[in-house]
Write a protein that holds these residues in place. Structure first.
Motif, PDB file in Angstrom:
ATOM      1  N   PRO A   1      51.083   3.579  39.108  1.00  0.00           N
ATOM      2  CA  PRO A   1      50.009   3.728  40.109  1.00  0.00           C
ATOM      3  C   PRO A   1      49.241   2.557  40.304  1.00  0.00           C
ATOM      4  O   PRO A   1      48.530   2.316  41.292  1.00  0.00           O
ATOM      5  CB  PRO A   1      49.165   4.650  39.015  1.00  0.00           C
ATOM      6  CG  PRO A   1      49.402   4.538  37.702  1.00  0.00           C
ATOM      7  CD  PRO A   1      50.874   4.339  37.942  1.00  0.00           C
ATOM      8  N   ARG A   2      49.180   1.515  39.527  1.00  0.00           N
ATOM      9  CA  ARG A   2      48.485   0.199  39.757  1.00  0.00           C
ATOM     10  C   ARG A   2      49.235  -0.537  40.907  1.00  0.00           C
ATOM     11  O   ARG A   2      48.772  -0.968  41.701  1.00  0.00           O
ATOM     12  CB  ARG A   2      48.892  -0.741  38.524  1.00  0.00           C
ATOM     13  CG  ARG A   2      47.740  -1.715  38.513  1.00  0.00           C
ATOM     14  CD  ARG A   2      47.562  -2.438  37.267  1.00  0.00           C
ATOM     15  NE  ARG A   2      48.498  -3.011  36.697  1.00  0.00           N
ATOM     16  CZ  ARG A   2      49.262  -2.816  35.605  1.00  0.00           C
ATOM     17  NH1 ARG A   2      48.796  -1.588  34.731  1.00  0.00           N
ATOM     18  NH2 ARG A   2      50.271  -3.541  35.394  1.00  0.00           N
TER      19      ARG A   2
ATOM     20  N   GLN B   1      43.342  10.658  42.246  1.00  0.00           N
ATOM     21  CA  GLN B   1      43.841  11.761  41.490  1.00  0.00           C
ATOM     22  C   GLN B   1      45.299  11.800  41.911  1.00  0.00           C
ATOM     23  O   GLN B   1      46.298  12.067  41.085  1.00  0.00           O
ATOM     24  CB  GLN B   1      42.865  13.034  41.559  1.00  0.00           C
ATOM     25  CG  GLN B   1      41.905  12.985  40.627  1.00  0.00           C
ATOM     26  CD  GLN B   1      41.044  14.329  40.540  1.00  0.00           C
ATOM     27  OE1 GLN B   1      41.574  15.183  41.141  1.00  0.00           O
ATOM     28  NE2 GLN B   1      39.809  14.465  39.926  1.00  0.00           N
ATOM     29  N   THR B   2      45.292  11.822  43.213  1.00  0.00           N
ATOM     30  CA  THR B   2      46.764  11.812  43.661  1.00  0.00           C
ATOM     31  C   THR B   2      47.728  10.812  43.561  1.00  0.00           C
ATOM     32  O   THR B   2      48.739  11.134  43.054  1.00  0.00           O
ATOM     33  CB  THR B   2      46.517  11.976  45.441  1.00  0.00           C
ATOM     34  OG1 THR B   2      45.970  13.002  45.827  1.00  0.00           O
ATOM     35  CG2 THR B   2      48.037  12.074  45.881  1.00  0.00           C
TER      36      THR B   2
ATOM     37  N   THR C   1      54.818   7.466  50.755  1.00  0.00           N
ATOM     38  CA  THR C   1      55.997   6.237  50.777  1.00  0.00           C
ATOM     39  C   THR C   1      55.591   5.148  49.749  1.00  0.00           C
ATOM     40  O   THR C   1      56.474   4.599  49.111  1.00  0.00           O
ATOM     41  CB  THR C   1      56.235   5.658  52.111  1.00  0.00           C
ATOM     42  OG1 THR C   1      56.695   6.729  53.012  1.00  0.00           O
ATOM     43  CG2 THR C   1      56.950   4.357  52.256  1.00  0.00           C
ATOM     44  N   LEU C   2      54.327   5.074  49.497  1.00  0.00           N
ATOM     45  CA  LEU C   2      53.659   3.852  48.597  1.00  0.00           C
ATOM     46  C   LEU C   2      54.131   4.435  47.420  1.00  0.00           C
ATOM     47  O   LEU C   2      54.421   3.431  46.275  1.00  0.00           O
ATOM     48  CB  LEU C   2      52.244   3.800  48.866  1.00  0.00           C
ATOM     49  CG  LEU C   2      51.948   2.524  49.768  1.00  0.00           C
ATOM     50  CD1 LEU C   2      52.277   2.757  51.263  1.00  0.00           C
ATOM     51  CD2 LEU C   2      50.412   2.080  49.716  1.00  0.00           C
ATOM     52  N   ILE C   3      53.769   5.848  46.913  1.00  0.00           N
ATOM     53  CA  ILE C   3      54.098   6.253  45.649  1.00  0.00           C
ATOM     54  C   ILE C   3      55.728   6.018  45.163  1.00  0.00           C
ATOM     55  O   ILE C   3      55.910   5.786  44.291  1.00  0.00           O
ATOM     56  CB  ILE C   3      53.472   7.708  45.639  1.00  0.00           C
ATOM     57  CG1 ILE C   3      51.895   7.887  45.703  1.00  0.00           C
ATOM     58  CG2 ILE C   3      53.969   8.402  44.275  1.00  0.00           C
ATOM     59  CD1 ILE C   3      51.385   8.862  45.871  1.00  0.00           C
TER      60      ILE C   3
ATOM     61  N   PRO D   1      40.208   9.171  35.447  1.00  0.00           N
ATOM     62  CA  PRO D   1      38.676   9.114  35.759  1.00  0.00           C
ATOM     63  C   PRO D   1      37.847   8.114  34.940  1.00  0.00           C
ATOM     64  O   PRO D   1      38.591   8.115  33.911  1.00  0.00           O
ATOM     65  CB  PRO D   1      38.384  10.475  35.768  1.00  0.00           C
ATOM     66  CG  PRO D   1      39.393  11.190  34.968  1.00  0.00           C
ATOM     67  CD  PRO D   1      40.655  10.680  34.927  1.00  0.00           C
ATOM     68  N   THR D   2      36.592   7.554  35.384  1.00  0.00           N
ATOM     69  CA  THR D   2      36.058   6.879  34.333  1.00  0.00           C
ATOM     70  C   THR D   2      35.471   7.778  33.302  1.00  0.00           C
ATOM     71  O   THR D   2      35.180   8.787  33.367  1.00  0.00           O
ATOM     72  CB  THR D   2      34.910   6.391  35.175  1.00  0.00           C
ATOM     73  OG1 THR D   2      34.133   7.459  35.844  1.00  0.00           O
ATOM     74  CG2 THR D   2      35.513   5.462  36.187  1.00  0.00           C
TER      75      THR D   2
END
Length: 323
Positions: A206-207, A315-316, A230-232, A321-322
């Protein structure tokens, strides 16, 4: 400069100085591949076929002669792999010569090599391969005696001078700068995210996705030419690589250039980006060494990671979450 030559030039631009293998490859490129207009994509496919017996993942098929050699347990003797990959038709032609035809070829090779200053005792190198002057002579003789075009020659569209199609060296340099800029910025974003928000990421995937989104936000969120998926996917497929950031940058560069130039250019773009991998690695490594938090980069990262309106998007992507 034509497209084919530029791809070879780009492939050797970032090679490490003082590395013997890198210097040898540069010699092959300048003395053989570029003058003979060898297509990089076909060369890479032939290397894969000869070394592994399989085509490249890009889908580019090996040339007919290389495919034939890949099926055989024995390759023509006296030829290094780089030559078999770039000139498989020449190697098969020479190995098929016998009797008077072979004698005539040998005599001509000796004559031309001597004329270029190569002694008869130096026609084979210390590794048992034909000297480069011999290899060059064999290429010339193959063309002269068969009247054939080299099997791995690039298509005409890649051999047109770029100026004739409206491109310039300045534009080519701008494209190179864009590659460097993307590699540097994605590396900076990934480091900033790891430093300031490390506890909100389960792993690097995710980073990487967020780093790519921060760099390519316009393509993804405004113009919608590059889907977030595509990025994921690129991040997922890069996570297990030796250097996930380098792999991720290469994959995203392919998507950006295809978004700008069209999907019909994908194979050529994949080939060019693959050949630029060593340069991408250099930029990523140097950026990591020089990395320090900067106000603009920190603010851009905070603008995505903190505002509540981006929580569904976070979230996707898989960001915690903080709190």
């Amino acid at each position: 400069m034509n497209t084919n030559t530029r791809i070879w030039e780009n492939s050797i631009t970032g090679l490490p100085q003082g590395d013997q293998q890198a210097e040898q490859f540069e010699h092959y490129a300048r003395e053989f591949f570029m003058p003979d207009s060898i297509a990089p994509s076909v060369y890479l496919a032939n290397v894969a076929a000869l070394m592994e017996g399989a085509a490249e993942e890009s889908g580019v098929q090996p040339s007919p002669s290389a495919a034939k050699m890949a099926l055989s347990t024995q390759h023509p003797t006296g030829f290094p792999t780089w030559f078999l990959a770039a000139y498989p038709d020449v190697a098969l032609w020479f190995s098929s010569q016998d009797g008077l035809d072979r004698k005539a070829v040998d005599v001509e090779v000796t004559r031309r090599s001597a004329a270029s200053g190569t002694a008869a005792s130096h026609l084979v190198d210390e590794n048992g391969f034909f000297a480069h002057t011999v290899l060059r002579t064999l290429i010339d003789l193959y063309r002269e005696r068969t009247g054939s075009v080299l099997e791995c020659t690039a298509p005409d569209t890649d051999l047109q001078e770029e100026g004739a199609a409206g491109s310039t060296d300045e534009q080519a340099m701008t494209a190179q700068q864009a590659v460097d800029l993307m590699a540097a910025n994605i590396t900076r974003y990934e480091r900033e995210l790891a430093t300031s928000y490390g506890d909100r990421f389960a792993d690097i995937r995710p980073r990487l996705t967020v780093a790519g989104l921060l760099q390519l936000g316009y393509y993804v969120l405004v113009d919608h030419v590059i889907p977030l998926a595509t990025l994921i996917q690129a991040a997922d497929e890069s996570a297990s690589a030796g250097d996930p950031v380098v792999e991720f940058v290469e994959r995203l560069e392919i998507e950006v250039f295809c978004a700008e130039g069209g999907e019909k250019e994908r194979k050529r773009v994949e080939e060019a980006c693959h050949l630029l991998r060593s340069r991408i690695l250099d930029v990523v490594l140097q950026t990591r060494v020089d990395f320090e938090e900067t106000p603009s980069l920190t603010q851009a990262t905070r603008n995505f990671m903190d505002p509540p309106q981006f929580e569904p998007l976070r979230q996707t992507i898989g960001i915690r979450p903080t709190g």
